[in-house]
Design a protein around this motif. Sequence first.
Motif, PDB file in Angstrom:
ATOM      1  N   ASP A  92       0.850  -1.201   0.000  1.00 19.63           N
ATOM      2  CA  ASP A  92       0.000   0.000   0.000  1.00 19.63           C
ATOM      3  C   ASP A  92       0.880   1.243   0.000  1.00 19.63           C
ATOM      4  O   ASP A  92       0.460   2.326  -0.395  1.00 19.63           O
ATOM      5  N   ALA A  93       2.087   1.087   0.516  1.00 21.06           N
ATOM      6  CA  ALA A  93       3.061   2.187   0.508  1.00 21.06           C
ATOM      7  C   ALA A  93       4.427   1.582   0.230  1.00 21.06           C
ATOM      8  O   ALA A  93       4.636   0.381   0.417  1.00 21.06           O
ATOM      9  N   SER A 147       2.849   6.781  -0.858  1.00 19.47           N
ATOM     10  CA  SER A 147       1.605   6.021  -0.969  1.00 19.47           C
ATOM     11  C   SER A 147       1.544   5.374  -2.353  1.00 19.47           C
ATOM     12  O   SER A 147       2.310   5.731  -3.254  1.00 19.47           O
ATOM     13  N   ASP A 151       0.886  11.730   1.491  1.00 20.04           N
ATOM     14  CA  ASP A 151       1.154  10.815   0.370  1.00 20.04           C
ATOM     15  C   ASP A 151       2.635  10.495   0.263  1.00 20.04           C
ATOM     16  O   ASP A 151       3.008   9.443  -0.236  1.00 20.04           O
ATOM     17  N   CYS A 190       3.351   9.229   7.646  1.00 18.10           N
ATOM     18  CA  CYS A 190       2.611   8.928   6.417  1.00 18.10           C
ATOM     19  C   CYS A 190       1.223   8.388   6.744  1.00 18.10           C
ATOM     20  O   CYS A 190       0.223   8.857   6.202  1.00 18.10           O
TER      21      CYS A 190
END
Length: 316
Positions: A90-91, A165, A119, A113
């Motif tokens: 997801d990141a 992100s 982001d 984050c």
Amino acid sequence: MATHPCISLVIPVFNEGDGICRFLDTLDKHLDTLSNYTFEYIIINDGSDDHSDDALTNYTFSRSSKVIHFSRNFGKESAVTAGLAHASGDAVLIIDADFQHPFSVMDELIHTCFTDDFDMVYAVRNNRKDEGLLKRALTHCFYKLVNMGRGPKLPIDAGDFRIMSRKVVDALLSCTERVRFMKGLYAWVGFKTKAIEFAVCERQHGKSKWNIAQLIRYAIRGIVGFTDIPLKIWTIIGFFISFASFLYGAYNIVMALTHKIDVPGYATLVTAIFFFGGIQLLSIGIIGEYLSRVFQEVKGRPTYLIRDIHESHKND
Ligand code: UDP
Ligand code: MG
């Protein structure tokens, strides 16, 4: 039960054989303390010619991992690009394999984050005391030049140590240029970003892969990729020089007609010839840099080539 966000850790590796296993062991232990997340390793072996290859092949990963072996050394920018392309988290967090990026700052990047909903959160080094005067002066000139234009500004002293992100990762991957300058691309994509200051640590094994010549090439890559001021400036310089020589010519004519002065000037003439010769070569050289970039992009060769990928899947 809510699933934990997955963070892909992108780790570029070039000749880190002496310390890569210790780095991964230490990192792994540290990640155990971050129980609200799951992690996957994306390790890019950027054509190492030491024993990094064997070290990574024999290493037993306790988390899901992809070890991507390049066919040769393509440089850190390509390694990071490959890491982003193969990350499924997801990141994505990028961290060097030499312990120079402290794990405590990594925690802060992750926390900011996810908790403050940014982001992209990037680490900015708070001093360059470890570097020589020449390197610091060149770095200063580089930022001044590249940030002169109207485009997005490159944050000073921010590197690849950052978390992004999925939106940012996809945006970066949508930039299809082959000669990549990641610092410029991070700034160019925008999004909601935050900087965190940190003190860079000492390298714990091996040595830095950068020398002054490589840094200058890297800076030219950034300048050519992210500002066209060096190209355009010649129009302005040319205009002023032409205007000044027109005035000087007119002055000479007037003096010759009105005062019957024989204009002396052997030394002036020689100096002017060398001066303008130099200026012309410099401007042609700058045009050459941009032309060579167009040439490299037009050839359309891939940014990197993969020799092998070793994947291991674990259920966290
Ligand atoms: N690196 C890479 N390819 C290269 C040079 C470096 O993948 O061609 C990796 C290196 O193994 C390290 C990170 O990029 O994990 C940073 O490199 P280095 O420590 O040499 O740079 P410095 O910290 O001196 O800026
Ligand atoms: Mg380093």
